[in-house]
Design a protein around this motif. Sequence first.
Motif, short mmCIF file in Angstrom:
data_model
loop_
_atom_site.label_atom_id
_atom_site.label_comp_id
_atom_site.label_asym_id
_atom_site.label_seq_id
_atom_site.Cartn_x
_atom_site.Cartn_y
_atom_site.Cartn_z
N ALA A 4 -9.76 -2.03 -10.37
CA ALA A 4 -10.78 -1.79 -9.34
C ALA A 4 -10.22 -2.09 -7.94
CB ALA A 4 -12.01 -2.65 -9.60
N THR A 5 -9.40 -3.12 -7.84
CA THR A 5 -8.80 -3.47 -6.55
C THR A 5 -7.85 -2.37 -6.08
OG1 THR A 5 -8.98 -5.83 -7.06
CG2 THR A 5 -7.43 -5.21 -5.34
N ILE A 6 -7.00 -1.90 -6.99
CA ILE A 6 -6.06 -0.83 -6.63
C ILE A 6 -6.80 0.44 -6.23
CG2 ILE A 6 -4.26 0.68 -7.55
CD1 ILE A 6 -2.75 -1.64 -8.10
N ASN A 7 -7.85 0.77 -6.98
CA ASN A 7 -8.64 1.96 -6.63
C ASN A 7 -9.29 1.81 -5.26
OD1 ASN A 7 -8.14 3.54 -8.91
ND2 ASN A 7 -9.71 2.49 -10.09
N GLY A 8 -9.79 0.63 -4.96
CA GLY A 8 -10.39 0.38 -3.65
C GLY A 8 -9.36 0.52 -2.53
N TRP A 9 -8.19 -0.06 -2.76
CA TRP A 9 -7.12 0.07 -1.75
C TRP A 9 -6.76 1.53 -1.55
CZ3 TRP A 9 -3.37 -4.15 -3.98
CH2 TRP A 9 -3.86 -5.42 -3.66
N LEU A 16 0.83 -1.21 0.00
CA LEU A 16 0.00 0.00 0.00
C LEU A 16 0.86 1.26 0.00
CD1 LEU A 16 -2.70 -1.17 2.55
CD2 LEU A 16 -2.96 -1.00 0.06
N ALA A 17 1.93 1.24 0.79
CA ALA A 17 2.83 2.40 0.84
C ALA A 17 3.50 2.61 -0.52
CB ALA A 17 3.88 2.19 1.93
N ASP A 18 3.93 1.52 -1.17
CA ASP A 18 4.56 1.64 -2.49
C ASP A 18 3.59 2.21 -3.52
OD1 ASP A 18 7.02 0.78 -1.68
OD2 ASP A 18 6.80 -1.26 -2.45
N ILE A 19 2.35 1.78 -3.48
CA ILE A 19 1.36 2.27 -4.45
C ILE A 19 1.15 3.77 -4.29
CG2 ILE A 19 -1.10 2.19 -5.04
CD1 ILE A 19 -0.97 -0.85 -4.50
N GLN A 61 1.34 1.57 -12.96
CA GLN A 61 1.76 0.67 -11.89
C GLN A 61 1.25 -0.75 -12.15
OE1 GLN A 61 1.38 2.02 -7.80
NE2 GLN A 61 1.14 4.12 -8.50
N ILE A 62 0.01 -0.85 -12.62
CA ILE A 62 -0.57 -2.16 -12.92
C ILE A 62 0.23 -2.84 -14.03
CG2 ILE A 62 -2.61 -3.29 -13.88
CD1 ILE A 62 -4.26 -1.13 -12.34
N GLN A 63 0.64 -2.08 -15.05
CA GLN A 63 1.48 -2.64 -16.11
C GLN A 63 2.80 -3.15 -15.56
OE1 GLN A 63 1.88 0.60 -18.89
NE2 GLN A 63 -0.08 0.18 -19.90
N MET A 64 3.40 -2.38 -14.65
CA MET A 64 4.66 -2.81 -14.05
C MET A 64 4.47 -4.08 -13.23
SD MET A 64 6.10 0.97 -12.98
CE MET A 64 7.31 0.34 -11.86
N PHE A 65 3.38 -4.16 -12.47
CA PHE A 65 3.09 -5.37 -11.70
C PHE A 65 2.94 -6.57 -12.63
CE2 PHE A 65 0.78 -2.67 -8.25
CZ PHE A 65 2.00 -2.23 -7.77
N GLN A 66 2.24 -6.39 -13.74
CA GLN A 66 2.04 -7.49 -14.69
C GLN A 66 3.36 -7.95 -15.28
OE1 GLN A 66 -0.88 -5.77 -17.31
NE2 GLN A 66 -2.60 -6.60 -16.14
N GLN A 67 4.27 -7.03 -15.55
CA GLN A 67 5.59 -7.40 -16.06
C GLN A 67 6.36 -8.24 -15.05
OE1 GLN A 67 7.35 -3.63 -16.96
NE2 GLN A 67 6.26 -3.40 -18.91
N GLN A 68 6.05 -8.08 -13.78
CA GLN A 68 6.72 -8.83 -12.72
C GLN A 68 5.94 -10.07 -12.33
OE1 GLN A 68 7.31 -5.90 -9.63
NE2 GLN A 68 8.38 -4.54 -11.01
#
Length: 149
Positions: free
Chosen positions: A116-121, A85-88, A102-109
């Motif tokens: 929707a999950t990231i927005n909720g967080w 959460l802090a990194d986001i 950020q979601i693209q970077m996560f997918q690359q990893q």
Amino acid sequence: MQYAVRICVSPNMTKNQHIDPERWTELEPEVTELLERDPARWYVRRIIRHKYALKDKSLDVEKQIITAAMPALPIAKSYAGATLLADIVIDKYVNHLPFYRQIQMFQQQGIAISPATINGWFQDVADLMRPIYYRVSIRCDTSFFSCLV
């Protein structure tokens, strides 16, 4: 670069460069330093809460099964840890990375998290930060210049 962790690699001499220690004296080696980077390290922190069942069922007690308490989590019933959460939030506001990037970077990893999950967080983290926001705004209202320092 002075604080980076050093990993030493010593390449072996090739077969054509076999060194006979009787004929050669080793001098001080030549050292070449290259700054390298590993991608972000992802891990899952497992919280294991032990459970105990009462052996003698005939005893009149309030609970027959006792489970260790769950540690405090930033967002209840979420699989996001505090570091994620802090990194986001830091990537959004300090590094100016929108969520889709950020979601693209996560997918690359190899990590798939829906927008929707990231927005909720993010909304939940904003709610957690609300008391700090109010405290800072009160301080700024009393003294405009103290907020700029």
